[in-house]
Each structure stands twice: as structure tokens, then as C-alpha cells.
Write an enzyme that holds these catalytic residues in place. Structure first.
Site, PDB file in Angstrom:
ATOM      1  CD  GLU A 153     -46.795   3.941  -8.647  1.00 37.22           C
ATOM      2  OE1 GLU A 153     -46.274   3.495  -7.615  1.00 37.22           O
ATOM      3  OE2 GLU A 153     -46.138   4.235  -9.662  1.00 37.22           O
ATOM      4  CG  ASN A 194     -49.207   8.724 -13.366  1.00 36.57           C
ATOM      5  OD1 ASN A 194     -49.467   8.339 -14.518  1.00 36.57           O
ATOM      6  ND2 ASN A 194     -47.965   8.808 -12.906  1.00 36.57           N
ATOM      7  CG  HIS A 230     -42.877   2.288 -16.075  1.00 36.64           C
ATOM      8  ND1 HIS A 230     -41.887   3.137 -16.496  1.00 36.64           N
ATOM      9  CD2 HIS A 230     -43.616   2.988 -15.188  1.00 36.64           C
ATOM     10  CE1 HIS A 230     -42.008   4.302 -15.879  1.00 36.64           C
ATOM     11  NE2 HIS A 230     -43.054   4.238 -15.085  1.00 36.64           N
ATOM     12  CD  GLU A 260     -44.561   7.581 -14.407  1.00 34.25           C
ATOM     13  OE1 GLU A 260     -43.828   6.618 -14.113  1.00 34.25           O
ATOM     14  OE2 GLU A 260     -45.153   8.271 -13.556  1.00 34.25           O
ATOM     15  CG  ASP A 262     -39.574   3.169 -18.988  1.00 32.59           C
ATOM     16  OD1 ASP A 262     -40.467   2.339 -18.753  1.00 32.59           O
ATOM     17  OD2 ASP A 262     -38.917   3.732 -18.090  1.00 32.59           O
TER      18      ASP A 262
END
Ligand code: XIL
Length: 348
Positions: A153, A194, A230, A260, A262
């Protein structure tokens, strides 16, 4: 003689019939056949207290990422005092079940301990703190943790380098330094960057690409990029854009990963939303399967029971492949279906 042959034949048939119950149809076995690791982030407490959760993880996944257990504030709560209790438990669990481990996360601006965030350190001191932190962690698990999210990030929504605790304190080269320090501590480890929100098209995705290109140009030991994904039903990247983005990152010589995923739903989730969620998981997995350099597909959590979503996005939830009770959701079936047909014709 004839009897023995018959018995042998019967044993063969039995073995064939029994095979599916031995896990032939789980995500991890289907992933293996498709050349893709299938992962989940792991909740440290649940791993200790909920045996059904631990069984589900071991059955379905062959790659784990600690959700919090290797973050700075957990691992080094006081300067120079390292606590590996949770991290060790996770690594032991993964090894006992033949799962690969992705270390998460070495340099990030969140979940920093107060002694660090509120300390008054010079640039040299911060470099020393970060190097020690990275090398202590990576060296401890050398040869056991296959990959690391070294940095995360670091790019803002406009595609510029994000101004953070680390960029302010050390300067923009903190990123290249972090990769170099990690590489020194374990030259075999696969090192990756990431980030979220840069999966498809747009300024952030371009910014991440430029940063990766620059790091590669400088000879930084970086080997992969993780796209977090996400998503919600209203805000999800387009599969075609994800595929194109992964291809350009791969052209830099990088592997790509979905790290990651979802898909949060408004609670209580309707059947239609669960179906739309399944379609989104399907589309992202297909994008990954279409790019030979895409090597893993992970979700952030395994069951909805321990997902971070309800806490961070009130009113939202139901985001993963397995429900609160561990039962498979429509998204699980769609992921399995795609993996089953995932013969891609190339070797990953
Ligand atoms: C989240 C965890 O799931 C929470 O338990 C924690 O309180 C905050 O961090 N992107 C990341 C993860 O890379 O580390 C974050 O994990 C979720 C967003």
C-alpha cells in the site's frame, strides 16, 4: 491365484471410489491440478480455539497468510523485543499440513507499535529499525516461509507514492531498501509488493505499474505483485482489465497473485447477491488462470465467522467462500467449477 487377482481388482475399484473423499475435489487439489496455489489468510486465535476452522483450512487450502500474526505491532511490541508466539504456531500448522506460507507484511504504514509511531527517530535510526525488523523476521523463517509481502500500500489513489510514516522518515527509497534487506536474509524467498484498488484500469494501477517498473529497472530483488481485490458488488474491478493489468506486470518479469479477495455483501445477503458474488469470484479466478504468471489465488479469511469485513464495514459481511458455519457458499462452487475446467495448457 484368481482369488488374489480378484481381490487386487476390488481394491483398485475401492481406491477409485474412495478417492474423492480423500480430498480429490477440494480447492487445494483442484488448484494443484490447475497449477495454482489456493490460499487464505489465517486468524491466529481461531486456529487455536476452533478445530473445525483449522480442519477446513487444512482441507481446502495449500497456502496461508497470517492475517495479523506477522505484523509489526504483533511481532515487535517493544523495541528489540520480538514475539513470535502466533507466527510460530501458524508456521507449524502450515508445515504439518503441507501448506505454503506467505509472510505478511514487512513494511506497511498501518498496525505499527506505539513505540515506533510516536518515537522520535532520525532517518538513520529508522533505517536501522526497519532493517533489523525485516531481517529478524525473514531470517527466522528462512527456507520455511516461501514468499513475503515485503511492502504494501505504498501508492495512493492518484498513483503517486503515498506519504506515510516510512516515506517521511526514510524517504522514497525505503521500498528498494526493504526488498534488498529481505533478500539478504533469505535469497530464496519470493518477494512481492501487495496493494489494493489497483487491480483493473486507472491511475492507481498505472502508479503501481510504474513503481514496479522502476524497482525492476534498478535491479531490486522483487519477484511478484499481489492484487488484493477487496470488492463489493458495486465496486469491483473488471475481469478483462485485471487480466490486461496482470499481463503488463508479468511483462516486467513479475509473477502476479490475487492475495486478499473478498466480496462484501449488504447484510442479510439475498440469494441474488450470493449468486452475483459467486460470479465475481469466478471472473477474478478466470482472469488469473488466463495469465501464466498468475500463481496463486487467496481470500482474506476462510469463513465468514472470522472475516474482518463486519468490523471494518458495518452492515456488510458474508464476503468469503464459506459461511459462518463453515458451509460452502455458491461462490465456493463457482471457484471449484472454474478450477476443474482450469486446464490452461501451459506450465505455471
Ligand atoms: C486487516 C485484518 O484483517 C484485521 O484483523 C486488522 O485489524 C486490520 O488489518 N489489507 C491488508 C491486510 O493487507 O493486512 C488487512 O488486514 C486488510 C486490508
Amino acid at each position: 491365484m484368481r482369488l488374489r487377482a480378484l481381490a487386487a481388482a476390488a481394491a483398485c475399484v475401492l481406491a477409485l471410489v474412495a478417492a474423492p473423499t480423500l480430498g480429490a475435489d477440494t480447492l487445494r487439489s483442484l488448484g494443484q491440478a490447475a497449477g495454482l496455489h489456493i490460499g487464505a489468510s489465517v486468524h491466529a486465535d481461531a486456529l487455536q480455539t476452533d478445530p473445525a476452522y483449522a480442519r477446513l483450512l487444512a482441507r481446502e487450502f495449500d497456502l496461508v497468510t497470517p492475517e495479523n500474526a506477522m505484523k509489526f505491532s504483533v511481532v515487535q511490541p517493544e523495541r528489540g523485543r520480538f514475539d513470535f508466539t502466533q507466527a510460530d504456531a501458524l508456521v507449524d500448522f502450515a508445515e504439518a499440513h503441507g501448506m505454503q506460507i506467505n509472510g505478511h507484511v514487512l513494511v506497511w504504514h498501518q498496525q505499527l507499535p506505539p513505540w515506533l509511531e510516536h518515537g522520535d527517530f532520525s532517518r538513520e535510526e529508522l533505517k536501522d529499525i526497519l532493517r533489523t525488523h525485516i531481517q529478524t523476521l525473514v531470517a527466522r523463517y528462512r527456507g520455511r516461509v516461501a514468499s513475503w509481502d515485503v511492502a504494501a500500500e505504498a501508492v495512493d489513489d492518484d498513483g503517486h507514492l503515498r506519504e506515510t510514516f516510512w516515506s517521511r522518515g526514510i524517504g522514497p527509497d525505503y521500498l528498494a531498501l526493504a526488498f534488498r534487506w529481505a533478500h539478504e536474509a533469505d535469497p530464496q524467498a519470493h518477494l512481492r509488493y501487495n496493494d489494493y484498488g489497483g487491480e483493473g484500469d486507472g491511475a492507481k494501477s498505472d502508479g503501481i505499474y510504474e513503481l514496479m517498473a522502476e524497482l525492476r529497472r534498478k535491479g531490486t530483488p522483487i519477484h511478484g505483485v499481489g492484487l488484493q481485490i477487496h470488492a463489493s458488488l458495486k465496486d469491483a474491478p473488471r475481469a478483462s482489465e485485471v487480466r490486461i493489468n496482470m499481463k503488463r506486470l508479468a511483462a516486467l518479469g513479475l509473477q502476479t497473485h490475487i492475495t486478499e479477495m473478498d466480496v462484501m455483501l449488504s447484510l442479510p445477503a439475498s440469494r441474488a447477491d450470493l449468486r452475483a458474488q459467486a460470479a465475481l469470484y469466478r471472473d477474478m479466478l478466470q482472469a488469473c488462470l488466463a495469465v501464466p504468471q498468475c500463481r496463486s489465488f487467496s481470500t482474506w479469511g476462510a469463513t465468514d465467522r472470522y472475516s474482518w469485513i463486519p468490523e471494518f464495514f458495518p452492515g456488510q459481511g458474508d464476503a468469503l467462500l464459506f459461511g459462518e458455519d463453515g458451509r460452502a457458499k455458491p461462490a465456493y462452487d463457482s471457484v471449484r467449477r472454474i478450477l476443474r475446467s482450469g486446464k490452461t495448457g501451459y506450465i505455471r
